[in-house]
Design an enzyme around this catalytic site. Structure first.
Site, PDB file in Angstrom:
ATOM      1  CG  HIS A 258      -6.247  -5.587   5.425  1.00 30.80           C
ATOM      2  ND1 HIS A 258      -7.590  -5.371   5.266  1.00 30.80           N
ATOM      3  CD2 HIS A 258      -5.686  -5.290   4.217  1.00 30.80           C
ATOM      4  CE1 HIS A 258      -7.820  -4.954   4.028  1.00 30.80           C
ATOM      5  NE2 HIS A 258      -6.683  -4.886   3.376  1.00 30.80           N
ATOM      6  CE  LYS A 358       1.274  -2.541  -1.121  1.00 29.43           C
ATOM      7  NZ  LYS A 358       0.359  -3.602  -1.566  1.00 29.43           N
TER       8      LYS A 358
HETATM    9  C1  BG6 Z   1      -5.701  -4.211  -0.040  1.00 27.29           C
HETATM   10  C2  BG6 Z   1      -4.574  -3.227  -0.137  1.00 27.29           C
HETATM   11  O1  BG6 Z   1      -6.651  -3.780   0.909  1.00 27.29           O
HETATM   12  O2  BG6 Z   1      -5.196  -5.473   0.342  1.00 27.29           O
HETATM   13  C3  BG6 Z   1      -3.500  -3.725  -1.099  1.00 27.29           C
HETATM   14  O3  BG6 Z   1      -5.078  -1.981  -0.574  1.00 27.29           O
HETATM   15  C4  BG6 Z   1      -3.061  -5.121  -0.741  1.00 27.29           C
HETATM   16  O4  BG6 Z   1      -2.393  -2.839  -1.102  1.00 27.29           O
HETATM   17  C5  BG6 Z   1      -4.280  -6.024  -0.574  1.00 27.29           C
HETATM   18  O5  BG6 Z   1      -2.231  -5.608  -1.785  1.00 27.29           O
HETATM   19  C6  BG6 Z   1      -3.891  -7.385  -0.057  1.00 27.29           C
HETATM   20  O6  BG6 Z   1      -5.016  -8.213  -0.078  1.00 27.29           O
HETATM   21  P1  BG6 Z   1      -4.856  -9.790  -0.168  1.00 27.29           P
HETATM   22  O7  BG6 Z   1      -6.261 -10.301  -0.048  1.00 27.29           O
HETATM   23  O8  BG6 Z   1      -4.206 -10.080  -1.491  1.00 27.29           O
HETATM   24  O9  BG6 Z   1      -3.995 -10.181   0.974  1.00 27.29           O
END
Ligand code: BG6
Length: 513
Positions: A258, A358
């Site tokens: 991401h 986190k």
């Molecule tokens: C996921 C991760 O890809 O993205 C998670 O595995 C994380 O750990 C999540 O919580 C976050 O996604 P979003 O869309 O809630 O920001």
């Protein structure tokens, strides 16, 4: 941004491997339902779940209906939409490494083709762990259910596409091996590597902001930009996924995919067109120029952390090591912050601060571009004025918007200056609720539009960057974890983190539990 799905794609049978899992309930079922509700799901699209759990079609339908009731962005569930979707849902029980089970699946899909006139179109959705992806592909291939198409036709009949959920490998070597297998059976145009961040409206808006406005491109380079920051902060812990997370860590879980995807969109050159490969070429170039952190540089420029027990938003939360599925002596990182550079003409010398964690104080994903300070003449020379540099902040979530910080004169006879924000909040400008990332992405797979999916080279380049850090961490003595309290910004002060000269291994930690 990018190719948009204007033509209604041809109907397919979407086969979800791992259909009884969490992703199907929370994300895929609500997304398919909302597409049906918006009349964007091609009529006759069939969804077939495949998994080890023994379920009848009816039980599978009930599960998905419950998933929609709990997790759909639109409520209450519309019975008419559900009735039409529900009759097109099926379930096939089977294991992942048995060819006979796949033969039975293939046979059933052919019958469904005849019944729903889906013309042999297939979308195989791999919502399964990477170690079972290969057996599934081999078995599908063995029973004649997988065929190479060069290139896979867009918006047309007779397509076969395969979607891969993350994690896509766990380091460079395993990602390469997985890509080798996949590419030996499928053309790259049939492959859709999912990163759900790319489906978010505000992430797509990064390119619109940059390339549909004339003012930003002129200031988007090292002569004007002081630093860039990409933050993916969450206040949650592992949320019942402790087992998965403990063998993964945040560098692999969030930063490698991401965060680096956000970085490519911020830093890439304008693509020659909106075609998938034109965009992906530019994104890959950014990753190629991204400075690898190796050897001692890892201690100086990367900081990792793990939360202890404490409170977030007034609520007591357990330490990471006490969460379900996490080893009591775990050295898995739940925070990573790093400083690196993009060594190309546009960005050389501009530090990029990347951070994911986190149990931080809030859920907040944003990209901030900080511009240089004005010369210390005129207002800057005034002792009492603390001129804060301009900053453009793209708030990806949850409070979606864009804001620009600048200095203004305070009305009055004295020459007083103040830093103010000009804000564009998405919600008030566009009151209609945005589609979920998975809706956009599923629709794009159905239409064969690959711009919002990572290409092989992007994934491997991102792993190359992450793997050199992981390798160095393995060589270092085990970290002194836990090292930050929940509800703080990790094991380093903000001041030290956003300082180009800081050696992260030598600074104090104000947030130690
Ligand atoms: C996921 C991760 O890809 O993205 C998670 O595995 C994380 O750990 C999540 O919580 C976050 O996604 P979003 O869309 O809630 O920001």
């Amino acid at each position: 941004m990018f190719e948009t799905t204007r033509n209604q794609p041809e109907p397919s049978i979407i086969v979800i491997f791992g259909a009884s899992g969490d992703l199907t309930l929370r994300k895929l079922a609500p997304a398919l339902y909302n597409l049906a509700r918006e009349r964007l799901l091609p009529e006759n699209t069939v969804i077939t779940g495949y998994g080890r759990t023994d379920l009848t079609d009816q039980q599978f339908r009930e599960q998905l209906k419950e998933g929609i009731r709990r997790f759909s962005r639109t409520q209450p569930l519309e019975e008419k939409v559900w009735a039409d979707l529900g009759r097109r849902l099926f379930y096939q029980q089977g294991v992942y490494d048995d060819e006979d089970d796949h033969r039975r699946l293939h046979g059933r899909l052919k019958k469904l083709d005849d019944r729903f006139d889906t013309g042999g179109n297939r979308i195989f959705y791999m919502a399964i762990p990477p170690e079972v992806v290969e057996p599934v592909l081999h078995n599908l291939s063995g029973v004649g259910a997988l065929r190479r198409q060069t290139p896979c036709p867009e918006n047309q009949a007779c397509h076969l596409r395969v979607v891969f959920e993350k994690p896509f490998g766990r380091d460079l070597e395993s990602a390469r091996a997985l890509n080798d297998t996949i590419n030996s059976m499928l053309d790259e145009s049939q492959i859709f590597r999912m990163d759900h961040y790319l489906g978010k409206e505000t992430v797509q808006n990064i390119s619109v902001l940059r390339f549909a406005n004339s003012i930003f491109e002129h200031i988007w380079h090292n002569q004007v930009v002081r630093w860039v920051r990409v933050t993916v902060a969450e206040d949650i812990g592992t949320e019942g996924r402790g087992g998965y997370f403990d063998s993964t860590g945040i560098l692999r879980d969030i930063l490698q995919n991401h965060v680096l995807q956000l970085l490519t969109l911020i830093a890439m050159e304008p693509p020659s067109s909106l075609a998938a490969d034109a965009i992906r070429d530019e994104k890959a170039k950014v990753l190629r120029s991204l400075r690898r952190l190796e050897g001692d540089e890892v201690s100086r420029s990367v900081i990792r952390g793990q939360y202890g027990e404490g409170t977030v938003g007034g609520e007591a939360v357990p330490a990471y090591r006490a969460e379900k599925g996490v080893a009591p002596e775990s050295t898995t990182e739940t925070f990573v912050g790093l400083r690196t550079y993009i060594d190309n003409w546009r960005w050389v010398g501009v530090p990029f601060y990347l951070c994911a964690g986190k149990r931080l104080p809030a859920k907040l994903t944003e990209v901030a571009v900080q511009f240089k300070t004005v010369p210390a003449v005129l207002f800057g020379a005034m002792k009492e004025v603390n001129l804060r540099p301009n900053r453009l902040t793209m708030r990806i979530q949850p409070d979606e918007g864009v804001s620009l910080r600048f200095v203004s004169k305070v009305p009055g006879l004295a020459l007083d200056l103040k830093t103010v924000e000009m804000d564009f909040p998405y919600g008030s400008e566009f009151p209609a609720e945005s589609p979920e990332a998975y809706e956009r992405l599923l629709l794009d797979v159905m239409a064969g539009h690959a711009a919002l999916f990572a290409r092989r080279d992007e994934v491997e380049l991102a792993w190359e960057f992450a793997t050199s850090i992981l390798n160095e961490w393995e060589r270092q003595p085990p970290p002194d974890f836990p090292n930050y309290r929940p509800g703080t910004w990790g094991p380093i002060s903000t001041e030290d983190f956003f300082n180009e000269t800081t050696d992260y291994s030598r600074v104090g930690n104000p947030n130690r539990p």
